[in-house]
Design an enzyme around this catalytic site. Sequence first.
Site, PDB file in Angstrom:
ATOM      1  N   LEU A   1     -71.029-101.454   6.592  1.00  0.00           N
ATOM      2  CA  LEU A   1     -72.008-101.426   7.675  1.00  0.00           C
ATOM      3  C   LEU A   1     -71.414-100.709   8.876  1.00  0.00           C
ATOM      4  O   LEU A   1     -70.503-101.212   9.532  1.00  0.00           O
ATOM      5  CB  LEU A   1     -72.409-102.848   8.075  1.00  0.00           C
ATOM      6  CG  LEU A   1     -73.312-103.632   7.121  1.00  0.00           C
ATOM      7  CD1 LEU A   1     -73.674-104.985   7.731  1.00  0.00           C
ATOM      8  CD2 LEU A   1     -74.579-102.855   6.795  1.00  0.00           C
TER       9      LEU A   1
ATOM     10  N   ASP B   1     -72.283-119.865   6.708  1.00  0.00           N
ATOM     11  CA  ASP B   1     -70.956-119.747   7.319  1.00  0.00           C
ATOM     12  C   ASP B   1     -71.089-118.896   8.575  1.00  0.00           C
ATOM     13  O   ASP B   1     -70.397-117.893   8.757  1.00  0.00           O
ATOM     14  CB  ASP B   1     -69.977-119.108   6.331  1.00  0.00           C
ATOM     15  CG  ASP B   1     -68.513-119.267   6.753  1.00  0.00           C
ATOM     16  OD1 ASP B   1     -68.262-119.910   7.794  1.00  0.00           O
ATOM     17  OD2 ASP B   1     -67.634-118.738   6.050  1.00  0.00           O
TER      18      ASP B   1
END
Length: 294
Positions: free
Chosen positions: A101, A202
């Site tokens: 990304l 998470d």
Amino acid sequence: MTFQTQEQYQFIESILFENLGHQPKVLDFQFFYGGNFNLAVKVKVAEGDYFIKWNQGDHEGMFASESRSLQVLRDTGVMSIPQVINHGKIVDKEYLMMEFLTASYKQPNYWQDFGQKLAHLHSHTNPKFGLDFNNFIGALRQSNEWMTDGVEFFIEKRLKVQAGLALYDRKISEELHAKFNQLYEKLPSLIPNEKPALLHGDLWSGNVMTDSQGFVGLVDPACYYGLREAELAFTTMFGGFETSFYEAYHEVNAIENGFGDRIPLYNLYPLMVHVNLFGGGYLDAVEKILKKFL
């Protein structure tokens, strides 16, 4: 280049060959922090930029479940999630290869947009709590067997597992374990039993990125259908989330009054995960929470 780095470089070349079908010319090769149990690199080749992680220890199945978790989140289309290229095993090392990304500057409304998107993610629901596969939280296995009651799921599949593991490994005392058992009796009256919500699982600042458009991207999920307040509570444990994030979330998917008082109860789960992974440095916080609610 040291021998160890050369060995790692050759390992990455093997992964690229296995997944691209030829040996591409590596244009850039950069090590990243891959967490406490993994090594990671960004690799740039003509085909694109890739992020590759591999195990340092014996955590069989970790990347297979992470790949599935990433796909679960990606299928919602709510926010940027890296596309998995493949996961596999070469010699004795398991790996996960995904798109990298590329980050841009944060948009001015980054945190408001993030809050709204997380609220929309949590609107994805299921008849039961859990997931159709188990995964990992850090290097610990996370059990996601289906249950119909959210508070019972939180007790049985989250708190009891971690407290029991800590007792077995002698990281907590019998006395502290008994206090957990007392808390289980009280929890149904302390936290709301909402419908299942799809969670990242998470969600702390280390797993939050900025995508190429300047908006949020998420990595390293431990997803399941659970109580959404548990996810929001987790974001407060290490900080880094702006107030506008919570305000925007609440505007889209309001939470019940008194959430601030419930945050410590939810954070017993990640705290006990840290006790089991990293030792007793987190025990003081656990003991204070149990004392407060018992």
